[in-house]
Design a protein around this motif. Structure first.
Motif, PDB file in Angstrom:
ATOM      1  N   ARG A   1      -4.816   9.437  35.169  1.00 24.97           N
ATOM      2  CA  ARG A   1      -5.047   7.999  35.014  1.00 24.97           C
ATOM      3  C   ARG A   1      -5.714   7.772  33.673  1.00 24.97           C
ATOM      4  N   ALA A   2      -5.769   6.518  33.259  1.00 22.61           N
ATOM      5  CA  ALA A   2      -6.329   6.191  31.945  1.00 22.61           C
ATOM      6  C   ALA A   2      -7.761   6.668  31.807  1.00 22.61           C
ATOM      7  N   GLY A   3      -8.551   6.558  32.860  1.00 17.79           N
ATOM      8  CA  GLY A   3      -9.957   6.937  32.803  1.00 17.79           C
ATOM      9  C   GLY A   3     -10.187   8.426  32.677  1.00 17.79           C
ATOM     10  N   ASN A   4      -9.154   9.230  32.832  1.00 20.74           N
ATOM     11  CA  ASN A   4      -9.272  10.672  32.625  1.00 20.74           C
ATOM     12  C   ASN A   4      -8.602  11.117  31.327  1.00 20.74           C
ATOM     13  N   LEU A   5      -8.449  10.170  30.408  1.00 19.82           N
ATOM     14  CA  LEU A   5      -7.887  10.474  29.096  1.00 19.82           C
ATOM     15  C   LEU A   5      -8.890  10.081  28.020  1.00 19.82           C
TER      16      LEU A   5
ATOM     17  N   ALA B   1       0.392   3.869  41.175  1.00 24.07           N
ATOM     18  CA  ALA B   1      -0.211   3.271  42.372  1.00 24.07           C
ATOM     19  C   ALA B   1      -1.642   2.825  42.129  1.00 24.07           C
ATOM     20  N   THR B   2      -2.348   3.488  41.228  1.00 26.81           N
ATOM     21  CA  THR B   2      -3.749   3.150  40.965  1.00 26.81           C
ATOM     22  C   THR B   2      -3.922   2.334  39.695  1.00 26.81           C
ATOM     23  N   TYR B   3      -2.831   2.024  39.022  1.00 26.05           N
ATOM     24  CA  TYR B   3      -2.873   1.311  37.746  1.00 26.05           C
ATOM     25  C   TYR B   3      -3.139  -0.173  37.996  1.00 26.05           C
ATOM     26  N   ALA B   4      -4.105  -0.733  37.285  1.00 25.67           N
ATOM     27  CA  ALA B   4      -4.483  -2.137  37.486  1.00 25.67           C
ATOM     28  C   ALA B   4      -3.533  -3.062  36.752  1.00 25.67           C
ATOM     29  N   GLU B   5      -3.013  -4.042  37.469  1.00 22.17           N
ATOM     30  CA  GLU B   5      -2.181  -5.061  36.841  1.00 22.17           C
ATOM     31  C   GLU B   5      -2.404  -6.390  37.547  1.00 22.17           C
ATOM     32  N   PRO B   6      -2.095  -7.497  36.889  1.00 26.36           N
ATOM     33  CA  PRO B   6      -2.337  -8.817  37.486  1.00 26.36           C
ATOM     34  C   PRO B   6      -1.603  -8.980  38.808  1.00 26.36           C
TER      35      PRO B   6
ATOM     36  N   LEU C   1      -9.707   2.984  43.817  1.00 27.80           N
ATOM     37  CA  LEU C   1      -9.157   3.849  42.769  1.00 27.80           C
ATOM     38  C   LEU C   1      -8.795   3.075  41.510  1.00 27.80           C
ATOM     39  N   GLU C   2      -9.082   1.787  41.454  1.00 29.66           N
ATOM     40  CA  GLU C   2      -8.836   1.018  40.236  1.00 29.66           C
ATOM     41  C   GLU C   2     -10.050   1.196  39.330  1.00 29.66           C
ATOM     42  N   LEU C   3      -9.991   2.200  38.459  1.00 36.17           N
ATOM     43  CA  LEU C   3     -11.139   2.591  37.648  1.00 36.17           C
ATOM     44  C   LEU C   3     -10.997   2.205  36.183  1.00 36.17           C
ATOM     45  N   THR C   4      -9.846   1.634  35.808  1.00 36.67           N
ATOM     46  CA  THR C   4      -9.666   1.090  34.459  1.00 36.67           C
ATOM     47  C   THR C   4      -9.091  -0.311  34.591  1.00 36.67           C
ATOM     48  N   PRO C   5      -9.930  -1.278  34.978  1.00 36.07           N
ATOM     49  CA  PRO C   5      -9.423  -2.620  35.254  1.00 36.07           C
ATOM     50  C   PRO C   5      -8.907  -3.355  34.020  1.00 36.07           C
ATOM     51  N   VAL C   6      -9.214  -2.879  32.819  1.00 39.21           N
ATOM     52  CA  VAL C   6      -8.802  -3.628  31.629  1.00 39.21           C
ATOM     53  C   VAL C   6      -7.293  -3.692  31.475  1.00 39.21           C
ATOM     54  N   THR C   7      -6.546  -2.803  32.138  1.00 40.35           N
ATOM     55  CA  THR C   7      -5.089  -2.862  31.996  1.00 40.35           C
ATOM     56  C   THR C   7      -4.488  -4.081  32.692  1.00 40.35           C
TER      57      THR C   7
END
Length: 365
Positions: A225-229, A262-267, A274-280
């Motif tokens: 996920r983004a937060g692990n990059l 599945a865990t990627y945040a989108e509008p 598991l939504e740990l990078t809400p800025v997406t």
């Protein structure tokens, strides 16, 4: 002695540690001696806990002019099959040899007399990890899109590593990986939960009965996920390291894609634990279907069963989050603010899994 909301986290000496009812996470003189034994820096150490991890724990260790990262598991007691720090260190070493950007492993130990658990030390990398704030240099519509593309390209590079030869070939058993995942996590629920959530068994039965055929084998990161990059502190967006390898193995690469999407945040999508990078959710970032389409284009795979992998991801997440919730209920995660949120967070994960599975929505508790 330093006291934090987690209880007593760091003590100066082993003598102080032995006086505590719950073991600390760092013992300064023990860590210092370990660094000395491995010729890592010189002089006294300073420490800072970093990252959003709810499982294994990461510290920044400053020593003189040098900086290191120490990774360890949470406080015992833990199942012996979890939080395998030596395995986590080894997979990073192996993929690093294949050109995947990871921190360099400097030293590791299974000697539990030092900190009570195995741990390792790796190189410090300077960069940006994206969670709830967008780094200034990446905060344009163009760079937001480039960030999403970089996330996909980094995953494609990992999944393109040859796992049929060399030491990597012995790191896991890709044949039957999906079926084993379903059975393993189904068996964990009864030993990690104090409550009954019917959706766990329902989803387990659905997953078991609809396991897709794997199209290829690869390294599976397990928490991609983004937060692990880590991204370079400049534009254009570039992934400079993949972090947190505790769940890595060999298996079906679509398990990583399923988890990422599945865990990627989108509008318009209800958040889960598991939504740990809400800025997406912001404009400019790719959406889930665009991420999947880009991955499909790069990897030349069929994503007709992607929703199965997405359901698997949230079902597994519900089960390992339930283990955290139970440990919090049992007083094993003192001061933890994440644990109590899982009373409702785990059922939300199960609802999300049901939605991906297309088996309807119902109360899970």
């Amino acid at each position: 002695m330093t006291t934090t909301p987690d209880g007593t986290e760091v003590v100066a000496s082993r003598a102080e540690a032995l006086q505590l009812p719950s073991p600390p996470l760092l013992i300064v003189d023990s860590v210092t001696q370990f660094l000395d034994d491995n010729a890592l820096g010189d002089g006294p150490i300073d420490w800072q806990r970093i990252g959003d991890g709810q499982s294994n724990i990461t510290y920044r260790i400053d020593r003189g002019a040098e900086t290191f990262i120490l990774r360890r598991g949470p406080r015992p007691p833990l199942p012996r099959s979890t939080h395998d720090m030596l395995r986590e260190a080894r997979i990073q070493h192996l993929v690093g040899e294949r050109g995947i950007p990871v921190p360099r492993i400097l030293a590791s130990t299974g000697d539990e007399s030092i900190l009570g658990v195995p741990f390792y030390v790796m190189s410090f990398l300077d960069g940006e990890v994206i969670t709830d704030e967008i780094p200034v240099m990446l905060d344009t519509l163009e760079q937001r899109r480039a960030t999403s593309v970089a996330i996909v390209e980094s995953l494609v590079a990992l999944h393109s590593v040859d796992v049929t030869t060399g030491p990597l070939a012995a790191f896991g058993r890709p044949d039957g990986y999906l079926a084993r995942q379903v059975e393993r996590f189904a068996s964990l629920w009864g030993v990690t939960s104090k409550r009954t959530l019917p959706a766990v068994a329902e989803l387990g039965d659905w997953l078991r009965g609809t396991v897709p055929d794997s199209q290829r084998a690869s390294v599976v990161h397990g928490d991609y996920r983004a937060g692990n990059l880590m991204f370079a502190s400049r534009a254009p967006a570039e992934v400079t390291a993949i972090l947190d390898w505790e769940m890595a193995t060999l298996g079906d690469p679509l398990a990583d894609l399923g988890y990422l999407t599945a865990t990627y945040a989108e509008p318009g999508v209800e958040p889960t634990p598991l939504e740990l990078t809400p800025v997406t959710r912001e404009a400019g970032y790719l959406r889930r279907d665009e991420i999947a389409a880009l991955y499909e284009q790069r990897m030349k795979v069929d994503l007709g069963d992607l929703r199965w992998y997405q359901a698997l991801a949230l079902w597994k997440a519900a089960i390992f989050c339930e283990a955290m919730y139970t440990r919090w209920l049992d007083g094993e995660r003192p001061g933890d603010t994440f644990g109590p949120t899982l009373e409702t967070g785990v059922p939300r994960l199960l609802e999300g899994a049901r939605e991906f599975a297309g088996i309807g929505s119902s109360r899970t508790s």
